[in-house]
Design a protein around this motif. Sequence first.
Motif, short mmCIF file in Angstrom:
data_model
loop_
_atom_site.label_atom_id
_atom_site.label_comp_id
_atom_site.label_asym_id
_atom_site.label_seq_id
_atom_site.Cartn_x
_atom_site.Cartn_y
_atom_site.Cartn_z
N ALA A 174 107.91 -62.12 23.05
CA ALA A 174 107.64 -63.56 23.19
C ALA A 174 106.23 -63.80 23.73
N LEU A 175 105.82 -63.03 24.72
CA LEU A 175 104.49 -63.19 25.30
C LEU A 175 103.40 -62.84 24.29
N LEU A 176 103.62 -61.76 23.54
CA LEU A 176 102.62 -61.36 22.55
C LEU A 176 102.51 -62.38 21.42
N ASN A 177 103.64 -62.96 21.03
CA ASN A 177 103.60 -64.00 20.00
C ASN A 177 102.78 -65.20 20.47
N SER A 178 102.97 -65.60 21.72
CA SER A 178 102.19 -66.71 22.27
C SER A 178 100.70 -66.38 22.29
N THR A 179 100.38 -65.14 22.59
CA THR A 179 98.98 -64.71 22.59
C THR A 179 98.39 -64.78 21.18
N LEU A 180 99.15 -64.34 20.19
CA LEU A 180 98.67 -64.40 18.81
C LEU A 180 98.45 -65.84 18.37
N LYS A 181 99.33 -66.75 18.76
CA LYS A 181 99.14 -68.16 18.43
C LYS A 181 97.80 -68.67 18.97
N GLU A 182 97.49 -68.30 20.20
CA GLU A 182 96.23 -68.73 20.81
C GLU A 182 95.03 -68.13 20.10
N ILE A 183 95.19 -66.94 19.56
CA ILE A 183 94.08 -66.30 18.85
C ILE A 183 93.80 -66.99 17.52
N PHE A 184 94.85 -67.29 16.76
CA PHE A 184 94.66 -67.85 15.42
C PHE A 184 94.46 -69.37 15.43
N GLU A 185 95.08 -70.07 16.38
CA GLU A 185 94.90 -71.52 16.54
C GLU A 185 95.07 -72.27 15.21
N ARG A 186 96.16 -72.00 14.53
CA ARG A 186 96.43 -72.69 13.26
C ARG A 186 97.26 -73.94 13.52
N SER A 187 96.83 -75.04 12.96
CA SER A 187 97.56 -76.29 13.13
C SER A 187 98.82 -76.29 12.28
N ARG A 188 99.81 -77.03 12.74
CA ARG A 188 101.07 -77.11 12.01
C ARG A 188 100.96 -78.08 10.84
N PRO A 189 101.86 -77.93 9.84
CA PRO A 189 101.90 -78.93 8.77
C PRO A 189 102.46 -80.26 9.28
N GLN A 190 102.25 -81.30 8.53
CA GLN A 190 102.81 -82.61 8.90
C GLN A 190 104.22 -82.73 8.31
N TRP A 191 105.17 -83.12 9.17
CA TRP A 191 106.53 -83.33 8.67
C TRP A 191 106.84 -84.82 8.77
#
Length: 291
Positions: A174-191
């Motif tokens: 879980a911690l590593l996934n959060s770190t990867l999110k911060e690295i890539f900084e990809r915005s979510r799609p619009q729903w």
Amino acid sequence: MTTEGLAELIAVHLWAVLLVIASVMLLAAWLLWEGLQRFGPAIDAWLRGWFARIHPHARSLPLPGAVLSAWDIVRRLGLQVLASMAVAVVACIGFVEIADEIAPDEDLGQFDAALSAALGRHASDAQLRIFSLLTHLGDKRFLIPLAGVVALILLVRRQRFFAAAWVAATVGGALLNSTLKEIFERSRPQWLHHYASADGWSFPSGHSSGAFIVYGLLGYLVLVYLPKRFHVPLAALAMLLIVCVGFSRAILQVHYFSDVLGGYAFGAAWVAAWIAGLEAFRRRQADSMST
């Protein structure tokens, strides 16, 4: 078939596509495990004999100490550990390839946009309601208590090492996934519906990786500790949960398709690496008890 045509096909035949994906993933996992269980001991014995014959000659060669140490480690690990390590490496490579293709001008990025638009047009309210319930099986507020219960069961069974490894694997993932999110900084799609909401960065999907890690490792523990009659049905249930939770994020349009693939690749690499370590520990215990 064009990117838009493939996206339309998936969105229109959503249930059939998910069934095929779940079946393929389950079949691949079952074939790998059954192959290792059925042919693993014979292959392992052959490898041990081969290593035993080659080992004296390798020692006589002018090789660096690090190479000889690595040779000894590989010789002692065994087939199941090496297979798990290979899966981890392949999954890591897959994650890197997926991450390299998520830009809007890349093929996978274009498919993401096309599928999100197609799901927005074709996903029915009934489908959205169903997947809005299934997606909660990957929520932190569900997975954390589940992980705690599993850790407690392992402690009651006096499997302290496995309990500690379980906690480290789930929390660390879980911690590593959060770190990867911060690295890539990809915005979510619009729903454009009220069936789900999400915030934070999008890649890789935390629900997808979390489900893969928790349910994947739980499936491994089932194979280790429960009788064989439970293996297939519980492994199938774990695989079905992984598929439903992961793809629910794309169907609900709070993640792109590649976010889910990235979460799966990361989760598979993480789980395979931990299984390799746990199998190495079990092998060492078995060797120590036999001597």
